[in-house]
Design an enzyme around this catalytic site. Sequence first.
Site, PDB file in Angstrom:
ATOM      1  CE  LYS A 157       0.717 -12.803  -3.020  1.00  0.00           C
ATOM      2  NZ  LYS A 157      -0.284 -13.970  -2.974  1.00  0.00           N
ATOM      3  CG  HIS A 212       3.688 -11.185  -0.825  1.00  0.00           C
ATOM      4  ND1 HIS A 212       3.227 -10.318  -1.431  1.00  0.00           N
ATOM      5  CD2 HIS A 212       2.729 -11.835   0.004  1.00  0.00           C
ATOM      6  CE1 HIS A 212       2.073 -10.457  -1.280  1.00  0.00           C
ATOM      7  NE2 HIS A 212       1.525 -11.148  -0.650  1.00  0.00           N
ATOM      8  CB  SER A 225       1.151  -9.386   2.246  1.00  0.00           C
ATOM      9  OG  SER A 225       0.245  -9.347   3.459  1.00  0.00           O
TER      10      SER A 225
END
Length: 397
Positions: free
Chosen positions: A245, A214, A186
Amino acid sequence: MFDNVREDLAATIDEIREAGLFKPERVIGTPQSAAVTVTGGGRPGEVLNFCANNYLGLADHPAVVAAAKDALDRWGYGMASVRFICGTQDVHKQLEERLSHFLGQEDTILYSSCFDANGGVFETLLDERDAVISDALNHASIIDGIRLSKARRHRYANRDLADLEQQLKASQDARRRLIVTDGVFSMDGYIAPLREICDLADRYDAMVMVDDSHAVGFVGPTGRGTPELHGVMDRVDIITGTLGKALGGASGGYVAARREIVALLRQRSRPYLFSNSLAPVIAAASLTVLDLLEQSGDLRERLAANTHLFRTKMTEAGFEILPGEHAIAPVMIGDAAKAGRLAELLLERGVYVIGFSYPVVPHGKARIRVQLSAAHSTEDVERAVAAFIDARAAMGE
């Protein structure tokens, strides 16, 4: 008693401030989107948001919001229970089934967050007879989850396959071995070399676990994450991830894995057994998110175009961007104070970003982590680049 403790805590907070590591919380008065209104802390008013995990722009997508509203009427606000007592609705089972299908895994178990998912895996599957082999830059939730287990701990340098092989050789006497890596790291936007990791796992009889928080939703040809990108969906044993996310940005996490692994987690995983069920409104809205992802690749294509444009324009302007194609585009500054100052100047120019410095990143590697979204327009991206150029000039550089 607390008077003494109060002084100690205040001194610690002062030390954090003096080190330039204090993290103020800016208050947003609008839904999460490409543009938000800051109501407190720094420059008030509307700014472009380039630091959210809202990769696909789904946090305020009309279809997702409508699904959430409908779910409140149908399923209620919360379960007031854990799953095995009276906290399981049809919508939870539907989401688990859909995630399993989407990720190409045999079964899925929902958690209140991916932090909890990573916290519940290791101590359930591994004991003192086993070994876990972890990438050095793995997320804090993986590190904390490993600490909860009694397994032997081995660490290999970030994405270093030679070091990984050395750790596999050093742990050959273990009953079970689990290699664990972030799919996307990340702070850097770097992608783990999963095909080669799976090759080593096959050679040394180890399992593979990937935290793909991610990546799921937008990485890979159909957004199924780094295992799809590398063509190893059938070779990864455990995938953990978040709904917070790209998949809508609310909260919640999951473990998608082999059927027997999920079955044991339902019986023994403490964060699952002792935490309230995921709110039904999130589960229902997440089903709509999966519908959107499976119906069209437009959002992924828009995100890829925005990412390419930003990385290209910033490089042409002389900024140092860590190489890659991911929507995490770290602008390297080096000095922590300069990174913080640059972020302040950018906010004044209508671009909301955050400077990252030690201990989140190594000393001397301070950066501004820009995160692109499908919700950004071409004009938004170009405005952000112009703001970086102007803010750099204001710093005299």
